[in-house]
Design an enzyme around this catalytic site. Structure first.
Site, PDB file in Angstrom:
ATOM      1  N   LYS A 107     108.910  -4.886  21.321  1.00  0.00           N
ATOM      2  CA  LYS A 107     107.805  -5.366  22.159  1.00  0.00           C
ATOM      3  C   LYS A 107     106.557  -5.622  21.328  1.00  0.00           C
ATOM      4  O   LYS A 107     105.803  -6.556  21.610  1.00  0.00           O
ATOM      5  CB  LYS A 107     107.532  -4.377  23.292  1.00  0.00           C
ATOM      6  CG  LYS A 107     108.607  -4.471  24.355  1.00  0.00           C
ATOM      7  CD  LYS A 107     108.456  -3.420  25.421  1.00  0.00           C
ATOM      8  CE  LYS A 107     109.592  -3.535  26.426  1.00  0.00           C
ATOM      9  NZ  LYS A 107     109.714  -2.314  27.242  1.00  0.00           N
ATOM     10  N   LYS A 189     120.886  -9.795  25.480  1.00  0.00           N
ATOM     11  CA  LYS A 189     121.277  -9.446  26.848  1.00  0.00           C
ATOM     12  C   LYS A 189     120.517 -10.282  27.875  1.00  0.00           C
ATOM     13  O   LYS A 189     119.451 -10.808  27.570  1.00  0.00           O
ATOM     14  CB  LYS A 189     121.013  -7.960  27.084  1.00  0.00           C
ATOM     15  CG  LYS A 189     119.552  -7.567  26.858  1.00  0.00           C
ATOM     16  CD  LYS A 189     119.197  -6.249  27.523  1.00  0.00           C
ATOM     17  CE  LYS A 189     117.696  -6.130  27.712  1.00  0.00           C
ATOM     18  NZ  LYS A 189     117.240  -5.282  28.774  1.00  0.00           N
ATOM     19  N   LYS A 192     114.954 -10.000  32.477  1.00  0.00           N
ATOM     20  CA  LYS A 192     114.063 -10.605  33.463  1.00  0.00           C
ATOM     21  C   LYS A 192     113.053 -11.528  32.825  1.00  0.00           C
ATOM     22  O   LYS A 192     112.751 -12.585  33.338  1.00  0.00           O
ATOM     23  CB  LYS A 192     113.290  -9.506  34.186  1.00  0.00           C
ATOM     24  CG  LYS A 192     114.051  -8.898  35.310  1.00  0.00           C
ATOM     25  CD  LYS A 192     113.116  -8.046  36.127  1.00  0.00           C
ATOM     26  CE  LYS A 192     113.619  -6.624  36.201  1.00  0.00           C
ATOM     27  NZ  LYS A 192     113.152  -5.760  35.125  1.00  0.00           N
TER      28      LYS A 192
END
Ligand code: ADP
Length: 326
Positions: A107, A189, A192
Site C-alpha cells: 500500500k 487476485k 475491489k
C-alpha cells in the site's frame, strides 16, 4: 469474527474467500461480522462514496445468505470500543514488524503521497476488531494470513504482560486451504479497488460478466499432453471449479491434457455458469438496498449486539491492565 472493507462493491474473491464461510459458520458458531468502514479510511480518505458503499456491502452480506437475526452484522464505526482496544494493542506492536508487513509495503508503494500511521497500524486495528469479541476463528482469504499471525503475536504479548484475557485467533476455512480467487488478467487476485475489468463483481450484469470472461487472458493452447498450465489458464480452471458442474470441469481438463482444448468454448461455458451464480445475488442485493428502513434496523440491531460483547471484553482488559483505581 470477520469483516470486509466498504471500498467498493463486493467481488467473487470476497465471496469465496470470506462470505461463503461466514454463511456456513452462522449455523455452528456465535458470529460477529462487520463492514470495516474505519479500515477503508487508511486507503480511501475521500468519503463521497462511503455511505453508498457501506449500505451496499451490508446488503451484499445479507444477499449472500447472512441472517442478521442469527449473527451480529454491524458497522465497525458503530462500535467505538474498537478504537479503545486498538489504542491498548498499539502498545503491543513494534515498529519493525509493522513496517515489514507485506500489505503495508504494497500500500505504501501504491499511495506514496499518503503513507499515514493508520496504514502502518492496520494489522493492530484488525487485531482489535477480532479480539474485541475474544474470537478464535477468523474466516478470511489467503491474503490475510500474515495479519492473523501478527494478531496472535499482539495477543500473546498482552496475555504475557497482563494475564490471560484473549484466546489466540486463527484464519479459518473449514479444513480446506485458504482461498485465493485470481484476477481474469492472470496478474494477482481479484480486488475491489484494483483491476476492475479483471474482477467479477457480485453486482455485474449478465452481459458484463460474459464480456469480462470473454476477454480473460488465454493463449494458443498446450502443445504437449498434460503440460503444466500457465497461471492465467489455471486461474480460469480455478474459477470454473467454483461455479461449474464437475463433468464440465472434467471435460475441459481432459481436452487440455489432450491438447484439443478450445478456450473460446471454455470461456463461453464459464460465462454462462458465472451468470447463473451471480444473478440471484445481484437481484437480492438490489432489493435490499432499496429498503432503507430495513437496512437501518439491521445496523442498529447489529451494533447493539456487538457493543454488548465489546463492553464485556473492555471490562476484562481494563481490569487486567490495572486501570480500575477504586
Ligand atoms: P479487497 O482486497 O477486495 O479490498 P478486503 O481487503 O476488504 O478485500 O477483504 C475482504 C475479505 O475478502 C478478506 O477476508 C479477504 O481475505 C477476502 N478476499 C479479498 N480478495 C480475495 C481474493 N481475490 N480471493 C480470496 N479472498 C479474497
Amino acid at each position: 469474527m470477520s469483516g470486509i472493507r466498504p471500498t467498493g462493491y463486493l467481488h467473487l474473491g470476497n465471496y469465496f474467500g470470506a462470505l461463503r464461510n461466514y454463511v456456513r459458520m452462522q449455523d455452528e458458531y456465535d458470529c460477529y461480522f462487520m463492514v470495516a468502514d474505519l479500515h477503508s479510511l487508511t486507503t480511501h480518505p475521500d468519503t463521497k462514496e462511503l455511505r453508498n458503499h457501506v449500505r451496499h456491502v451490508m446488503a451484499e452480506n445479507i444477499a449472500c445468505g447472512l441472517d442478521p437475526d442469527r449473527v451480529a452484522l454491524y458497522c465497525q464505526s458503530h462500535v467505538p470500543e474498537t478504537a479503545e482496544l486498538y489504542l491498548f494493542l498499539n502498545m503491543m506492536a513494534y515498529m519493525g514488524e509493522l513496517e515489514k508487513t507485506t500489505t503495508f509495503k504494497e500500500k505504501a508503494r501504491q499511495q506514496p503521497e499518503n503513507i499515514n500511521a493508520g496504514l502502518l497500524t492496520y494489522p493492530v486495528l484488525q487485531a482489535a476488531d477480532i479480539v474485541l469479541h475474544r474470537a478464535t476463528l477468523v474466516p478470511v482469504g489467503k491474503d490475510q494470513e500474515q495479519h492473523l499471525e501478527m494478531a496472535r503475536n499482539f495477543v500473546k504479548r498482552f496475555n504475557h504482560r497482563y494475564g490471560e484475557v484473549f484466546p489466540e485467533p486463527r484464519a479459518f476455512n473449514y479444513g480446506e486451504e485458504l482461498v485465493k480467487v485470481p484476477s481474469l488478467d492472470g496478474a494477482g487476485k481479484m480486488s475491489k479497488s484494483e483491476n476492475q475489468f479483471a474482477t467479477l463483481y457480485l453486482t455485474d450484469d449478465d452481459d458484463t460478466i460474459r464480456s469480462k470472461i470473454k476477454k480473460a487472458k488465454t493463449d494458443s493452447g498446450p502443445t504437449e499432453p498434460s503440460q503444466p498450465k500457465p497461471d492465467y489458464i489455471s486461474g480460469l480452471f480455478g474459477l470454473m471449479k467454483l461455479v461449474s458442474a464437475e463433468d464440465t470441469i472434467r471435460k475441459f481438463e481432459e481436452d487440455y491434457d489432450r491438447c484439443v482444448i478450445r478456450y473460446g468454448d471454455m470461456k463461453k461455458q464459464l460465462g454462462e455458469d458465472m451468470v447463473r451464480f451471480i444473478a440471484p445475488i445481484r437481484e437480492k442485493t438490489e432489493a435490499i438496498t432499496h429498503d432503507e428502513k430495513y437496512l437501518k434496523e439491521v445496523m442498529e440491531k447489529g451494533a447493539s449486539k456487538a457493543r454488548s460483547s465489546a463492553q464485556g471484553t473492555m471490562r476484562l482488559v481494563k481490569e487486567a491492565i490495572g486501570l480500575n483505581y477504586f
